[in-house]
Design a protein around this motif. Structure first.
Motif, short mmCIF file in Angstrom:
data_model
loop_
_atom_site.label_atom_id
_atom_site.label_comp_id
_atom_site.label_asym_id
_atom_site.label_seq_id
_atom_site.Cartn_x
_atom_site.Cartn_y
_atom_site.Cartn_z
N VAL A 158 0.84 -1.20 0.00
CA VAL A 158 0.00 0.00 0.00
C VAL A 158 0.87 1.24 0.00
CG1 VAL A 158 -1.58 1.37 1.42
CG2 VAL A 158 -2.02 -1.07 1.07
N GLN A 159 1.86 1.25 0.85
CA GLN A 159 2.77 2.39 0.95
C GLN A 159 3.46 2.65 -0.39
OE1 GLN A 159 6.61 2.23 3.30
NE2 GLN A 159 5.43 3.51 4.72
N GLU A 160 3.90 1.60 -1.05
CA GLU A 160 4.58 1.74 -2.33
C GLU A 160 3.63 2.25 -3.41
OE1 GLU A 160 6.24 -2.10 -3.06
OE2 GLU A 160 7.98 -1.78 -1.74
N GLN A 161 2.39 1.73 -3.43
CA GLN A 161 1.43 2.15 -4.45
C GLN A 161 0.95 3.59 -4.25
OE1 GLN A 161 -1.80 -0.53 -5.49
NE2 GLN A 161 -0.61 -2.33 -4.89
N LEU A 162 0.93 4.04 -3.03
CA LEU A 162 0.50 5.41 -2.76
C LEU A 162 1.52 6.43 -3.25
CD1 LEU A 162 -1.07 5.14 0.82
CD2 LEU A 162 -2.27 5.74 -1.30
N GLY A 163 2.76 6.02 -3.38
CA GLY A 163 3.79 6.92 -3.89
C GLY A 163 3.95 8.14 -2.99
N ASP A 164 3.89 9.32 -3.59
CA ASP A 164 4.07 10.57 -2.84
C ASP A 164 3.00 10.77 -1.77
OD1 ASP A 164 6.32 11.16 -4.31
OD2 ASP A 164 5.27 12.49 -5.71
N ASP A 165 1.81 10.19 -1.99
CA ASP A 165 0.74 10.36 -1.00
C ASP A 165 1.06 9.64 0.31
OD1 ASP A 165 -0.76 11.90 -2.71
OD2 ASP A 165 -1.89 10.18 -3.51
N ALA A 166 2.00 8.69 0.27
CA ALA A 166 2.35 7.92 1.47
C ALA A 166 2.97 8.81 2.54
CB ALA A 166 3.29 6.78 1.11
N LYS A 167 3.54 9.93 2.13
CA LYS A 167 4.17 10.82 3.12
C LYS A 167 3.14 11.44 4.06
CE LYS A 167 4.22 15.09 0.32
NZ LYS A 167 3.36 14.57 -0.76
N ASP A 168 1.87 11.42 3.64
CA ASP A 168 0.80 11.98 4.46
C ASP A 168 0.12 10.92 5.33
OD1 ASP A 168 1.15 14.54 3.32
OD2 ASP A 168 -0.07 13.94 1.59
N LEU A 169 0.69 9.70 5.33
CA LEU A 169 0.04 8.58 6.02
C LEU A 169 1.04 7.86 6.92
CD1 LEU A 169 -2.63 6.84 6.14
CD2 LEU A 169 -1.57 5.41 4.38
N GLN A 170 0.77 7.81 8.22
CA GLN A 170 1.63 7.06 9.12
C GLN A 170 0.97 5.73 9.49
OE1 GLN A 170 2.31 9.25 12.77
NE2 GLN A 170 0.13 9.48 13.22
N ILE A 171 1.79 4.73 9.73
CA ILE A 171 1.30 3.39 10.10
C ILE A 171 1.67 3.13 11.55
CG2 ILE A 171 1.43 0.92 9.60
CD1 ILE A 171 2.19 1.69 6.71
N VAL A 172 0.67 2.77 12.35
CA VAL A 172 0.86 2.59 13.78
C VAL A 172 0.50 1.16 14.17
CG1 VAL A 172 0.23 3.41 16.08
CG2 VAL A 172 0.28 5.02 14.16
N PHE A 173 1.47 0.45 14.75
CA PHE A 173 1.30 -0.94 15.17
C PHE A 173 1.30 -0.98 16.69
CE2 PHE A 173 3.21 -4.96 16.53
CZ PHE A 173 2.54 -5.91 15.77
N ILE A 174 0.16 -1.33 17.29
CA ILE A 174 0.03 -1.36 18.75
C ILE A 174 0.05 -2.81 19.23
CG2 ILE A 174 -1.39 -0.72 20.73
CD1 ILE A 174 -2.57 1.54 19.06
N SER A 175 1.00 -3.13 20.08
CA SER A 175 1.12 -4.51 20.57
C SER A 175 0.06 -4.81 21.62
CB SER A 175 2.51 -4.72 21.19
OG SER A 175 2.57 -6.00 21.82
N ILE A 176 -0.51 -6.01 21.51
CA ILE A 176 -1.44 -6.49 22.53
C ILE A 176 -0.76 -7.58 23.38
CG2 ILE A 176 -3.67 -5.82 21.57
CD1 ILE A 176 -2.24 -9.24 20.85
N ASP A 177 0.58 -7.62 23.28
CA ASP A 177 1.37 -8.60 24.03
C ASP A 177 2.53 -7.88 24.73
OD1 ASP A 177 2.43 -10.96 25.01
OD2 ASP A 177 3.36 -11.55 23.10
N PRO A 178 2.23 -6.97 25.65
CA PRO A 178 3.29 -6.15 26.27
C PRO A 178 4.28 -6.96 27.11
CG PRO A 178 1.22 -5.83 27.43
CD PRO A 178 0.90 -6.61 26.19
N ALA A 179 3.88 -8.16 27.54
CA ALA A 179 4.79 -8.98 28.34
C ALA A 179 6.03 -9.37 27.54
CB ALA A 179 4.06 -10.24 28.82
N ARG A 180 5.89 -9.54 26.23
CA ARG A 180 7.03 -9.92 25.39
C ARG A 180 7.48 -8.78 24.49
NH1 ARG A 180 4.92 -15.77 23.12
NH2 ARG A 180 3.25 -14.40 22.37
N ASP A 181 6.56 -7.90 24.11
CA ASP A 181 6.89 -6.85 23.14
C ASP A 181 7.41 -5.60 23.83
OD1 ASP A 181 6.27 -8.50 21.06
OD2 ASP A 181 4.28 -7.64 20.71
N THR A 182 8.70 -5.61 24.14
CA THR A 182 9.36 -4.43 24.68
C THR A 182 9.60 -3.44 23.55
OG1 THR A 182 11.55 -5.34 24.24
CG2 THR A 182 10.54 -5.87 26.37
N PRO A 183 9.92 -2.19 23.86
CA PRO A 183 10.25 -1.24 22.80
C PRO A 183 11.34 -1.75 21.86
CG PRO A 183 9.89 -0.07 24.84
CD PRO A 183 9.86 -1.53 25.18
#
Length: 208
Positions: free
Chosen positions: A96-121
């Motif tokens: 998706v990011q590649e197909q959006l091309g220049d428009d991708a700069k206006d879009l951030q992707i946020v991944f929120i972990s639901i496993d904080p016991a293992r997913d440290t920063p």
């Protein structure tokens, strides 16, 4: 007129009167039916998806919901030990990011972990830097309480399955397209595919 004829005539008049009344009610209902649904569409001003959260990104910095302000965002929940959905979704979002091309700069992707016991920063940082994943994905984790609050704000279901180190997590698969005001614009089904997802994103972003 004979009494029997009078009774029959009165009965006929009554039936005709009832029929005309029913017809009038039906016509009125049909004329006003197009307005009825609109009368029930009352905006509450309260978003069903999204809201306040406080989490930690992959650099160890504390962030909150204001990180969405002024930017288009694709938000989804997952975990780094996920064997299928999460890496597949990140691969689709890379396309998706590649197909959006220049428009991708206006879009951030946020991944929120639901496993904080293992997913440290640091775990998130290493995972999200994998080849084939989108560039610049923001990984978020936190305490169990912080993750619970974020998941509740986004109406995300998740549940731990299994015991020991090999446990997995069942969770909601939807990706949420959030507007620059932090409000939900459109959910994206997990199996939508990059081409259709790009189409939805472009249309929604064009509407502002």
């Amino acid at each position: 007129m004979p009494r029997r004829s009078i009774i029959v005539f009165a009965a006929i008049c009554t039936i005709l009167s009832l029929g005309l009344a029913l017809f009038a009610v039906t016509v009125w209902s049909n004329r006003n039916g197009s307005d009825a649904p609109r009368a029930r569409e009352v905006a509450t001003g309260q978003p069903l998806i999204g809201g306040d959260f406080t989490l930690v990104n992959q650099d160890g910095d504390t962030v909150d919901q204001t990180m969405l302000d002024g930017k288009w965002s694709l938000v989804f929940f997952g975990f780094t030990y996920c064997p299928d959905y999460c890496p597949t979704t990140l691969g689709v979002l890379n396309a998706v990011q590649e197909q959006l091309g220049d428009d991708a700069k206006d879009l951030q992707i946020v991944f929120i972990s639901i496993d904080p016991a293992r997913d440290t920063p640091q775990m998130l940082k290493d995972y999200l830097s994998s080849e084939g994943f989108p560039k610049g994905v923001i990984g978020l984790t936190g305490t169990q309480e912080q993750v619970d609050a974020a998941a509740k704000a986004y109406r995300v279901y998740y549940k731990k399955e299994g015991t020991g180190e090999g446990y997995t997590m069942n969770h909601t698969l939807t990706v949420y397209l959030m507007g620059p005001d932090g409000q939900l614009r459109s959910p994206l089904a997990h199996d939508l595919g990059p081409d259709k997802a790009v189409g939805v994103i472009r249309r929604v972003m064009a509407r502002g």
